[in-house]
Design a protein around this motif. Structure first.
Motif, mmCIF file in Angstrom:
data_model
loop_
_atom_site.group_PDB
_atom_site.id
_atom_site.type_symbol
_atom_site.label_atom_id
_atom_site.label_comp_id
_atom_site.label_asym_id
_atom_site.label_seq_id
_atom_site.Cartn_x
_atom_site.Cartn_y
_atom_site.Cartn_z
ATOM 1 N N MET A 139 -26.144 15.619 20.082
ATOM 2 C CA MET A 139 -25.073 16.608 19.945
ATOM 3 C C MET A 139 -25.533 17.966 20.449
ATOM 4 S SD MET A 139 -23.688 15.548 16.157
ATOM 5 C CE MET A 139 -23.049 13.890 15.846
ATOM 6 N N VAL A 140 -26.767 18.307 20.137
ATOM 7 C CA VAL A 140 -27.325 19.578 20.610
ATOM 8 C C VAL A 140 -27.364 19.596 22.136
ATOM 9 C CG1 VAL A 140 -29.374 21.055 20.629
ATOM 10 C CG2 VAL A 140 -28.698 19.880 18.518
ATOM 11 N N ALA A 141 -27.662 18.443 22.731
ATOM 12 C CA ALA A 141 -27.721 18.325 24.192
ATOM 13 C C ALA A 141 -26.337 18.246 24.821
ATOM 14 C CB ALA A 141 -28.540 17.097 24.580
ATOM 15 N N GLY A 142 -25.298 18.090 24.000
ATOM 16 C CA GLY A 142 -23.933 18.012 24.515
ATOM 17 C C GLY A 142 -23.521 16.622 24.957
ATOM 18 N N ASN A 143 -24.274 15.593 24.533
ATOM 19 C CA ASN A 143 -23.987 14.225 24.971
ATOM 20 C C ASN A 143 -23.153 13.421 23.984
ATOM 21 O OD1 ASN A 143 -25.537 14.618 27.307
ATOM 22 N ND2 ASN A 143 -27.419 14.154 26.194
ATOM 23 N N SER A 144 -22.948 13.958 22.791
ATOM 24 C CA SER A 144 -22.144 13.237 21.801
ATOM 25 C C SER A 144 -21.477 14.233 20.865
ATOM 26 C CB SER A 144 -23.008 12.255 21.002
ATOM 27 O OG SER A 144 -23.923 12.953 20.172
ATOM 28 N N LYS A 145 -20.459 13.771 20.148
ATOM 29 C CA LYS A 145 -19.724 14.591 19.189
ATOM 30 C C LYS A 145 -19.456 13.777 17.924
ATOM 31 C CE LYS A 145 -18.801 18.302 21.790
ATOM 32 N NZ LYS A 145 -19.185 19.673 21.416
ATOM 33 N N LYS A 146 -19.314 14.468 16.806
ATOM 34 C CA LYS A 146 -18.850 13.800 15.591
ATOM 35 C C LYS A 146 -17.356 13.533 15.733
ATOM 36 C CE LYS A 146 -22.046 16.470 12.719
ATOM 37 N NZ LYS A 146 -22.148 17.526 11.681
ATOM 38 N N ARG A 147 -16.924 12.405 15.161
ATOM 39 C CA ARG A 147 -15.511 12.063 15.172
ATOM 40 C C ARG A 147 -15.030 11.866 13.728
ATOM 41 N NH1 ARG A 147 -13.719 11.149 20.375
ATOM 42 N NH2 ARG A 147 -11.786 11.747 19.328
ATOM 43 N N LEU A 148 -13.834 12.331 13.446
ATOM 44 C CA LEU A 148 -13.298 12.328 12.094
ATOM 45 C C LEU A 148 -12.220 11.268 11.902
ATOM 46 C CD1 LEU A 148 -12.922 16.206 11.692
ATOM 47 C CD2 LEU A 148 -14.836 14.783 10.927
ATOM 48 N N ASP A 149 -12.080 10.815 10.670
ATOM 49 C CA ASP A 149 -11.043 9.855 10.298
ATOM 50 C C ASP A 149 -9.798 10.652 9.906
ATOM 51 O OD1 ASP A 149 -9.405 7.928 9.148
ATOM 52 O OD2 ASP A 149 -11.063 6.846 8.210
ATOM 53 N N ILE A 150 -8.965 10.948 10.882
ATOM 54 C CA ILE A 150 -7.807 11.824 10.670
ATOM 55 C C ILE A 150 -6.804 11.205 9.701
ATOM 56 C CG2 ILE A 150 -5.950 13.098 11.782
ATOM 57 C CD1 ILE A 150 -8.819 14.015 12.517
ATOM 58 N N GLU A 151 -6.562 9.909 9.824
ATOM 59 C CA GLU A 151 -5.609 9.255 8.929
ATOM 60 C C GLU A 151 -6.093 9.284 7.482
ATOM 61 O OE1 GLU A 151 -2.545 8.440 9.598
ATOM 62 O OE2 GLU A 151 -2.987 9.299 11.568
ATOM 63 N N ARG A 152 -7.404 9.194 7.287
ATOM 64 C CA ARG A 152 -7.952 9.279 5.933
ATOM 65 C C ARG A 152 -7.723 10.682 5.365
ATOM 66 N NH1 ARG A 152 -11.554 6.035 3.225
ATOM 67 N NH2 ARG A 152 -11.844 4.847 5.164
ATOM 68 N N ILE A 153 -7.912 11.697 6.180
ATOM 69 C CA ILE A 153 -7.661 13.074 5.741
ATOM 70 C C ILE A 153 -6.203 13.221 5.317
ATOM 71 C CG2 ILE A 153 -7.525 15.486 6.485
ATOM 72 C CD1 ILE A 153 -9.868 14.857 8.396
ATOM 73 N N ARG A 154 -5.309 12.725 6.143
ATOM 74 C CA ARG A 154 -3.880 12.830 5.855
ATOM 75 C C ARG A 154 -3.525 12.096 4.556
ATOM 76 N NH1 ARG A 154 -2.402 11.566 10.502
ATOM 77 N NH2 ARG A 154 -2.046 13.664 11.298
ATOM 78 N N ALA A 155 -4.116 10.933 4.350
ATOM 79 C CA ALA A 155 -3.835 10.147 3.154
ATOM 80 C C ALA A 155 -4.395 10.815 1.901
ATOM 81 C CB ALA A 155 -4.413 8.744 3.309
ATOM 82 N N ILE A 156 -5.584 11.378 2.002
ATOM 83 C CA ILE A 156 -6.184 12.072 0.852
ATOM 84 C C ILE A 156 -5.344 13.286 0.486
ATOM 85 C CG2 ILE A 156 -8.185 13.412 0.074
ATOM 86 C CD1 ILE A 156 -9.916 11.549 1.822
#
Length: 296
Positions: free
Chosen positions: A187-204
Motif C-alpha cells: 500500500m505504501v508503494a501504491g500497488n494495493s488498496k484496502k477494500r471495504l464491505d459497503i453492504e455490511r456498512i449499510r446493513a449495520i
C-alpha cells in the motif's frame, strides 16, 4: 460554537464524514489544524494511549482547547483506543470531547459489560461527552506491516451491532467492515488498496441507527471511502498515512538541509508534508461542508 454531537449530526444527514487524524506532537497538530482551517471544515484530533503518554493528557487537551477558543474553530479532541476505565476517566476529566473505549479483543459479552460500565461512569462525570464502543477485529498497530492478518472472522454482524448499541448505550460505534489498522508495504508503494464491505456498512447502519466510525482507513481505496460515507460512516480515522507523511517530510528536510540543527527551520517541511495528506483526505470526506465557522 457547535458541539461535536451537532457536527456529527450534520455529517450524518448530509452524506459527509468528519475527518479524524491522530497526532503525536505539536508539528502534526499544527498541520491538521491548518489544513482544516484552509478548507473551512470541522476536524477531530485523536490521541491514543501511547500518544497521550508522550504528549501529556492535560497538555494536549489544553492545546486543542486554546486553538478552538482563539480561532473560534470546530476542532475536537478524541481519546482514541482507550483500553481501561481509569485511562478513559483521566481523559474525560482533562476535557476530551470523545472517548473511544476499546475492549474489542474481549469476548462479546464481556465487551458489552465493560463498555456499558464505562458509558455510565463517563456520563456521570460529563453528560455531554461522547463515548464510542468497538466490536469486531481490525488488527492492531498504525504501522507498516509485511502482511495482512486474516480478519474475515472478525467482521461485525448487523445483529450484534444492534445488540451492542442497545445494551451499552454508546454514542458512536466502530465496526469491522474490511478496515485494518496500519498499512501494508504494498500500500505504501501504491500497488494495493484496502477494500471495504459497503453492504455490511449499510446493513449495520440500518440496524444500529447510530453514528459510525471507520478506524484504520489509511491506504483505503478513495471510491470505497466515498461509498462507505454514503452508506453511513460518520467519522473516518487516519493515522498511518499521517505518520508516513511525517517521516517523509522529515527525511526530505534533512536531505535538503543536512547541516541544519534548528528545529523550527527543519520542521516546517514536516508540517507541509502532513498538511498535504490531511488536506486531500478532508476534501474527500467533507469537502462540501456547509456549516462554516463564522470567524474563518
Amino acid at each position: 460554537m457547535e458541539t461535536l454531537r451537532k457536527i456529527l449530526e450534520q455529517a450524518d444527514t448530509t452524506g459527509m464524514a468528519v475527518g479524524h487524524f491522530n497526532v503525536s506532537d505539536l508539528v502534526t497538530l499544527k498541520a491538521v489544524f491548518e489544513a482544516a482551517r484552509d478548507l473551512r471544515v470541522p476536524v477531530i484530533v485523536g490521541v491514543s494511549e501511547g500518544e497521550r503518554q508522550f504528549m501529556g493528557v492535560r497538555q494536549v487537551a489544553a492545546t486543542v482547547k486554546s486553538l478552538r477558543e482563539e480561532y473560534d474553530f470546530p476542532i475536537f479532541l478524541n481519546a482514541d483506543h482507550t483500553h481501561s476505565l481509569p485511562s478513559a476517566i483521566e481523559a474525560a476529566k482533562a476535557g476530551f470531547d470523545w472517548i473511544v473505549f476499546d475492549v474489542s479483543t474481549l469476548p462479546f459479552e464481556e465487551n458489552v459489560r465493560q463498555t456499558k460500565a464505562a458509558v455510565e461512569a463517563l456520563k456521570s462525570l460529563r453528560p455531554d461527552i461522547l463515548v464510542e464502543g468497538e466490536i469486531g477485529d481490525i488488527g492492531s498497530g498504525s504501522e507498516i506491516h509485511d502482511a495482512a492478518p486474516d480478519l474475515r472472522k472478525g467482521l461485525t454482524s448487523p445483529a450484534k451491532a444492534k445488540q451492542f448499541v442497545e445494551e451499552t448505550r454508546v454514542d458512536t460505534l466502530a465496526p469491522a467492515v474490511g478496515n485494518m489498522h496500519g498499512m501494508l508495504k504494498s500500500m505504501v508503494a501504491g500497488n494495493s488498496k484496502k477494500r471495504l464491505d459497503i453492504e455490511r456498512i449499510r446493513a449495520i447502519k440500518a440496524e444500529a441507527r447510530i453514528f459510525m466510525t471507520l478506524h484504520g482507513a489509511s491506504g483505503t481505496d478513495d471510491n470505497d471511502l466515498k461509498e462507505a460515507i454514503a452508506a453511513g460512516i460518520t467519522a473516518v480515522h487516519i493515522n498511518t498515512e499521517v505518520r508516513l507523511a511525517w517521516r517523509r517530510g522529515f527525511d526530505a528536510a534533512l536531505e535538503k538541509q543536512s547541516n541544519e540543527i534548528v528545529p523550527y527551520k527543519l520542521l516546517p517541511h514536516v508540517v507541509d508534508s502532513v498538511k498535504q495528506v490531511v488536506t486531500a483526505r478532508l476534501a474527500l470526506f467533507s469537502g462540501g461542508w456547509r456549516a462554516r465557522p463564522a470567524s474563518v
